[in-house]
Design a protein around this motif. Structure first.
Motif, PDB file in Angstrom:
ATOM      1  N   LEU A   1     -16.877 -16.305  20.430  1.00 33.54           N
ATOM      2  CA  LEU A   1     -17.054 -16.544  21.868  1.00 33.54           C
ATOM      3  C   LEU A   1     -15.706 -16.606  22.575  1.00 33.54           C
ATOM      4  O   LEU A   1     -15.560 -16.100  23.699  1.00 33.54           O
TER       5      LEU A   1
ATOM      6  N   LEU B   1     -14.516 -13.104  23.006  1.00 30.47           N
ATOM      7  CA  LEU B   1     -15.264 -12.420  24.063  1.00 30.47           C
ATOM      8  C   LEU B   1     -14.768 -12.864  25.440  1.00 30.47           C
ATOM      9  O   LEU B   1     -14.483 -12.042  26.321  1.00 30.47           O
ATOM     10  N   ALA B   2     -14.634 -14.202  25.606  1.00 27.34           N
ATOM     11  CA  ALA B   2     -14.214 -14.727  26.902  1.00 27.34           C
ATOM     12  C   ALA B   2     -12.789 -14.281  27.222  1.00 27.34           C
ATOM     13  O   ALA B   2     -12.511 -13.807  28.336  1.00 27.34           O
TER      14      ALA B   2
ATOM     15  N   THR C   1     -12.640 -10.516  28.059  1.00 25.38           N
ATOM     16  CA  THR C   1     -13.213 -10.230  29.370  1.00 25.38           C
ATOM     17  C   THR C   1     -12.287 -10.695  30.483  1.00 25.38           C
ATOM     18  O   THR C   1     -11.992  -9.950  31.427  1.00 25.38           O
TER      19      THR C   1
ATOM     20  N   GLN D   1      -9.225  -8.537  30.976  1.00 26.26           N
ATOM     21  CA  GLN D   1      -9.527  -7.315  31.721  1.00 26.26           C
ATOM     22  C   GLN D   1      -9.626  -7.597  33.219  1.00 26.26           C
ATOM     23  O   GLN D   1      -9.099  -6.849  34.052  1.00 26.26           O
ATOM     24  N   LEU D   2     -10.322  -8.728  33.555  1.00 25.64           N
ATOM     25  CA  LEU D   2     -10.530  -9.031  34.972  1.00 25.64           C
ATOM     26  C   LEU D   2      -9.220  -9.393  35.653  1.00 25.64           C
ATOM     27  O   LEU D   2      -8.947  -8.952  36.772  1.00 25.64           O
TER      28      LEU D   2
ATOM     29  N   ARG E   1      -7.215  -6.252  36.185  1.00 28.20           N
ATOM     30  CA  ARG E   1      -7.701  -5.449  37.304  1.00 28.20           C
ATOM     31  C   ARG E   1      -7.303  -6.080  38.645  1.00 28.20           C
ATOM     32  O   ARG E   1      -6.873  -5.382  39.562  1.00 28.20           O
TER      33      ARG E   1
ATOM     34  N   THR F   1      -3.762  -6.092  43.450  1.00 26.46           N
ATOM     35  CA  THR F   1      -2.980  -6.932  44.363  1.00 26.46           C
ATOM     36  C   THR F   1      -1.532  -7.040  43.920  1.00 26.46           C
ATOM     37  O   THR F   1      -0.845  -7.960  44.316  1.00 26.46           O
TER      38      THR F   1
ATOM     39  N   GLU G   1       0.934  -7.588  46.668  1.00 25.58           N
ATOM     40  CA  GLU G   1       0.959  -8.854  47.388  1.00 25.58           C
ATOM     41  C   GLU G   1       1.666  -9.908  46.546  1.00 25.58           C
ATOM     42  O   GLU G   1       1.831  -9.743  45.352  1.00 25.58           O
TER      43      GLU G   1
ATOM     44  N   GLU H   1       1.742 -13.521  44.768  1.00 28.84           N
ATOM     45  CA  GLU H   1       0.871 -14.437  44.015  1.00 28.84           C
ATOM     46  C   GLU H   1      -0.598 -14.272  44.282  1.00 28.84           C
ATOM     47  O   GLU H   1      -1.156 -14.831  45.182  1.00 28.84           O
TER      48      GLU H   1
END
Lengths: 308, 96
Positions: B72, B75-76, B79, B82-83, B86, B91, B94, B96
């Motif tokens: 777990l 997985l966390a 994920t 990746q987020l 992205r 950003t 920009e 911070e």
């Protein structure tokens, strides 16, 4: 060896707490607050209070952390200054330090109270976990009012919506690419989270767990599904939503009134039916807590087309 | 005991990876390489620590629990990395 571990843990808790309140910048404070919650949870676990540790990790660090991060995101979208420090916090630090010292002094100065023998009364309560027995039987008043306070907090958040947006979907619009990582995560996690949340509630009767911990895990599942755009944000006017929110406090209140009808005291449980009554109340509470906490995080109804 | 020795060696190895990940997090120049240090090194470190602790268990269920925790966390972390990447990509201009 364990003393070294405990001392290191205490130092970490204090250091992280200081970093959360004394550092500059909202984002940094939020991150340190989440870290603080996790260290405090480990501290509770070291003290053997696993129920509190679970609640602190799930609610204190996890859910409150998401809430604060969401608030920070909102501040950024509004382009508010999140680095500003308004005034010196010396007076607050002094007051906080004085309170801590007074509490510490009271801890050592007062005689240790004789705790009521929960273990002796436990067979009468219908459950094997003393924490659940206290929460739902001995001190049911507290828990009933807590569940109502949560509901009041959610109503307070909803009040922040503008009149025109009242019936718009709740919360900000989340964006997730349909074939992206988040969409995949949102499909993968809920089965695991749902099983774990329900298990926590079920296990709470006899060992560590309970409605608040389980409900928080379920709220997390709902949030992940919403952020992955797999679950549509609800509207305030939905009858099912309102029913889910009042289910827990309602069932709790009705069971208390039923006791009065049977000639017992308000909220008292007869030992014969205590186990099933507690399970039903906990199940209803879990649903309400899960929905309330998730909706607290996503916030009030917002303009579906911002920037008009 | 040979099991205790295995625990010492494996958890120590895990700590080495955690230290490397932390150093990377502090020293690396941009978000992407920091994420690289965090996810790769720390996940490996957690795996070694879980493996080390697995030599101390009393039942198979505990081994399954440790494996589940590691899976777990992987997985966390994967994920979230990746987020974050992205978000940093969109950003990066920009502040911070």
């Amino acid at each position: 060896m364990t003393l070294a571990l405990d001392l290191a843990l205490c130092a970490l808790i204090l250091g992280v707490a200081l970093a959360a309140v004394a550092g500059a910048g909202v984002f940094r404070a939020v991150i340190f607050f989440i870290t603080y919650g996790l260290f405090v949870a480990i501290g509770w676990a070291r003290l053997g209070a696993y129920d509190v540790a679970l609640a602190e990790a799930a609610i204190g660090a996890g859910l409150t952390g998401v809430l604060l991060l969401a608030a920070h995101g909102r501040l950024r979208r509004m382009q508010a200054d999140t680095t500003e420090r308004r005034s010196p916090t010396l007076s607050a630090a002094l007051a906080g330090g004085a309170i801590a010292l007074a509490l510490g002094w009271a801890w050592f100065a007062l005689p240790a109270p004789q705790p009521p023998d929960v273990a002796q009364a436990l067979p009468q309560t219908g459950v094997g976990n003393p924490v659940t027995a206290v929460l739902l039987n001995f001190r049911a008043w507290d828990t009933l009012l807590e569940s109502i306070v949560l509901l009041a907090a959610l109503l307070g958040v909803w009040m922040l919506a503008r009149d025109a947006d009242w019936n718009a979907p709740l919360g900000p619009r989340y964006h997730a690419r349909p074939d992206g990582v988040l969409a995949y995560f949102g499909r993968f996690l809920p089965p695991i989270g749902l099983s774990f949340g329900v298990y926590l509630v079920w296990a709470g009767a006899e060992s560590v767990g309970g409605a608040f911990q389980g409900g928080t895990v379920l709220a997390g599942v709902v949030l992940v599904a919403m952020m992955a755009q797999l679950l549509r944000p609800p509207r305030v006017s939905q009858a099912m939503l309102r029913a889910a929110l009042v289910l827990g406090p309602g069932v709790f209140l009705l069971s208390g009134l039923a006791a009065v009808g049977l000639g017992r005291e308000f909220l008292s449980l007869s030992p014969a039916i205590a186990k099933s009554a507690i399970l039903i109340i906990e199940a209803a509470l879990t649903i309400s807590i899960a929905v309330t906490l998730a909706l607290l995080v996503i916030g009030p109804a917002e303009d579906p087309e911002p920037g008009r | 005991m040979i099991f205790d020795l295995a625990t010492y060696v494996l958890t120590a190895l895990g700590l080495v990876f955690f230290t490397a990940g932390t150093v990377g997090l502090i020293r690396f120049p941009d978000t992407f390489s920091r994420l690289h240090a965090l996810t790769k090194a720390d996940n490996l470190g957690l795996g070694f620590i879980a493996l080390g602790v697995a030599f101390q268990v009393e039942s198979l269920a505990q081994i399954a629990t440790l494996a589940l925790i590691w899976a777990l966390a992987l997985l966390a972390a994967g994920t979230v990395a990746q987020l974050v990447a992205r978000a940093a990509l969109t950003t990066s201009q920009e502040d911070e």
